[in-house]
Design an enzyme around this catalytic site. Sequence first.
Site, mmCIF file in Angstrom:
data_model
loop_
_atom_site.group_PDB
_atom_site.id
_atom_site.type_symbol
_atom_site.label_atom_id
_atom_site.label_comp_id
_atom_site.label_asym_id
_atom_site.label_seq_id
_atom_site.Cartn_x
_atom_site.Cartn_y
_atom_site.Cartn_z
ATOM 1 N N HIS A 188 0.829 -1.219 0.000
ATOM 2 C CA HIS A 188 0.000 0.000 0.000
ATOM 3 C C HIS A 188 0.851 1.251 0.000
ATOM 4 O O HIS A 188 0.406 2.314 0.434
ATOM 5 C CB HIS A 188 -0.963 -0.022 1.198
ATOM 6 C CG HIS A 188 -1.990 -1.113 1.058
ATOM 7 N ND1 HIS A 188 -2.748 -1.564 2.113
ATOM 8 C CD2 HIS A 188 -2.352 -1.867 -0.005
ATOM 9 C CE1 HIS A 188 -3.550 -2.547 1.699
ATOM 10 N NE2 HIS A 188 -3.310 -2.740 0.411
ATOM 11 N N CYS A 218 4.022 14.292 -12.721
ATOM 12 C CA CYS A 218 5.396 14.029 -13.228
ATOM 13 C C CYS A 218 6.104 12.943 -12.437
ATOM 14 O O CYS A 218 7.193 12.495 -12.815
ATOM 15 C CB CYS A 218 6.209 15.328 -13.210
ATOM 16 S SG CYS A 218 6.627 15.909 -11.541
ATOM 17 N N SER A 268 -6.807 -7.394 9.728
ATOM 18 C CA SER A 268 -8.200 -7.877 9.736
ATOM 19 C C SER A 268 -8.488 -8.682 8.473
ATOM 20 O O SER A 268 -9.535 -9.320 8.365
ATOM 21 C CB SER A 268 -9.162 -6.675 9.810
ATOM 22 O OG SER A 268 -8.959 -5.833 8.673
HETATM 23 N N1 APR Z 1 -1.701 -7.151 18.401
HETATM 24 C C1 APR Z 1 -2.381 -8.019 17.605
HETATM 25 N N2 APR Z 1 -3.400 -7.642 16.798
HETATM 26 C C2 APR Z 1 -3.748 -6.338 16.827
HETATM 27 C C3 APR Z 1 -3.094 -5.377 17.632
HETATM 28 C C4 APR Z 1 -2.030 -5.838 18.446
HETATM 29 N N3 APR Z 1 -1.338 -5.013 19.241
HETATM 30 N N4 APR Z 1 -3.689 -4.169 17.414
HETATM 31 C C5 APR Z 1 -4.675 -4.373 16.507
HETATM 32 N N5 APR Z 1 -4.703 -5.669 16.155
HETATM 33 C C6 APR Z 1 -5.541 -6.304 15.142
HETATM 34 C C7 APR Z 1 -6.986 -5.900 15.179
HETATM 35 O O1 APR Z 1 -7.706 -6.870 15.922
HETATM 36 C C8 APR Z 1 -7.382 -5.929 13.695
HETATM 37 O O2 APR Z 1 -7.979 -7.179 13.348
HETATM 38 O O3 APR Z 1 -5.024 -5.867 13.899
HETATM 39 C C9 APR Z 1 -6.074 -5.785 12.939
HETATM 40 C C10 APR Z 1 -5.946 -4.450 12.226
HETATM 41 O O4 APR Z 1 -6.911 -4.448 11.204
HETATM 42 P P1 APR Z 1 -7.141 -3.108 10.347
HETATM 43 O O5 APR Z 1 -7.257 -1.941 11.262
HETATM 44 O O6 APR Z 1 -8.233 -3.419 9.391
HETATM 45 O O7 APR Z 1 -5.758 -2.922 9.576
HETATM 46 P P2 APR Z 1 -5.290 -3.656 8.248
HETATM 47 O O8 APR Z 1 -5.697 -5.094 8.246
HETATM 48 O O9 APR Z 1 -3.844 -3.361 8.085
HETATM 49 O O10 APR Z 1 -6.110 -2.865 7.099
HETATM 50 C C11 APR Z 1 -5.789 -3.166 5.759
HETATM 51 O O11 APR Z 1 -7.139 -1.286 5.070
HETATM 52 O O12 APR Z 1 -7.843 0.902 5.219
HETATM 53 C C12 APR Z 1 -6.986 0.051 4.563
HETATM 54 O O13 APR Z 1 -5.031 0.705 3.488
HETATM 55 C C13 APR Z 1 -5.542 0.431 4.759
HETATM 56 O O14 APR Z 1 -3.625 -1.053 4.738
HETATM 57 C C14 APR Z 1 -4.897 -0.831 5.328
HETATM 58 C C15 APR Z 1 -5.880 -1.914 4.943
#
Ligand code: APR
Length: 255
Positions: free
Chosen positions: A123, A134, A198
């Site tokens: 990402h 550019c 997630s």
């Molecule tokens: N330890 C373990 N798990 C954790 C912790 C932690 N300290 N903190 C949060 N989590 C888990 C949450 O339970 C959640 O399921 O990490 C996950 C984060 O999920 P998202 O917030 O959806 O992040 P991500 O999966 O990276 O999202 C993917 O969505 O909005 C777009 O571009 C953005 O790259 C991002 C993409």
Amino acid sequence: MEDKIQQIAEWIVNAKRVVVFVGAGLSTESGIPDFRSPGGLWDKYDPEDFYFQNFISRETAREKYWQMATEMYASMRDAQPNAGHFAIAELERLGKLDCLITQNIDGLHFKAGNSADKVLELHGTAMHVACLSCGKRHDRDSVQARIAQGEKAPRCEDCGGLLKPATISFGQSMPEQETAEASMRSETCDLFIVIGSSLVVHPAAYMPVIAKRGGAKLVIINRDETPCDTMADMIVKGQAGPTMAAILEKVKDRQ
Ligand code: APR
């Protein structure tokens, strides 16, 4: 929990190709909010406002985007890697990391010691700004200084094009080379470890599915449920940092 840590460490030691796949949950212990946990970024902002189409077609959307991006950058700029980042860097040092596929834009993998040729930033990165016309790269801090001076949606000083952090927004095309490489590595690995995601945003979230189809063992280390839990060989519901640190301790004992 102890026997799960032991088992994952054993799989790492015996694996030929380990791919690690991470999301924003890896960086929350560094003080950077994730997107979908309670209090996460999509609780504060409406993701609809950040679609690429809106950014390129409306000045008001660009101004709103830069407001959120400025707030996000403030939480990232001086953030430090946590035990989870250091554990993944240690995996590379031990020669046990085939590649790290990251959805994160905070650059913390490099601060922790992972090398650029091992990291696929699906990402993009918030650590620099690119001109959409550019392609010129601009230092992020210098663009933030212009915003602090009152510019609401800065433009390229060379060509007048739109400036945007070098991240991939919803609706923006994915980086082709990184995505193709990530798919290939996922398909050919024999151990795929998801940390802090997630797994709801595609095509990134296809990677664990591709790995499983390719015959890999799938480990998911995440605080909450994910749609891939049913196909996982091992699930650890816990904090990324302490879990990964414990796993690396066991790996080093067995090396
Ligand atoms: N330890 C373990 N798990 C954790 C912790 C932690 N300290 N903190 C949060 N989590 C888990 C949450 O339970 C959640 O399921 O990490 C996950 C984060 O999920 P998202 O917030 O959806 O992040 P991500 O999966 O990276 O999202 C993917 O969505 O909005 C777009 O571009 C953005 O790259 C991002 C993409």
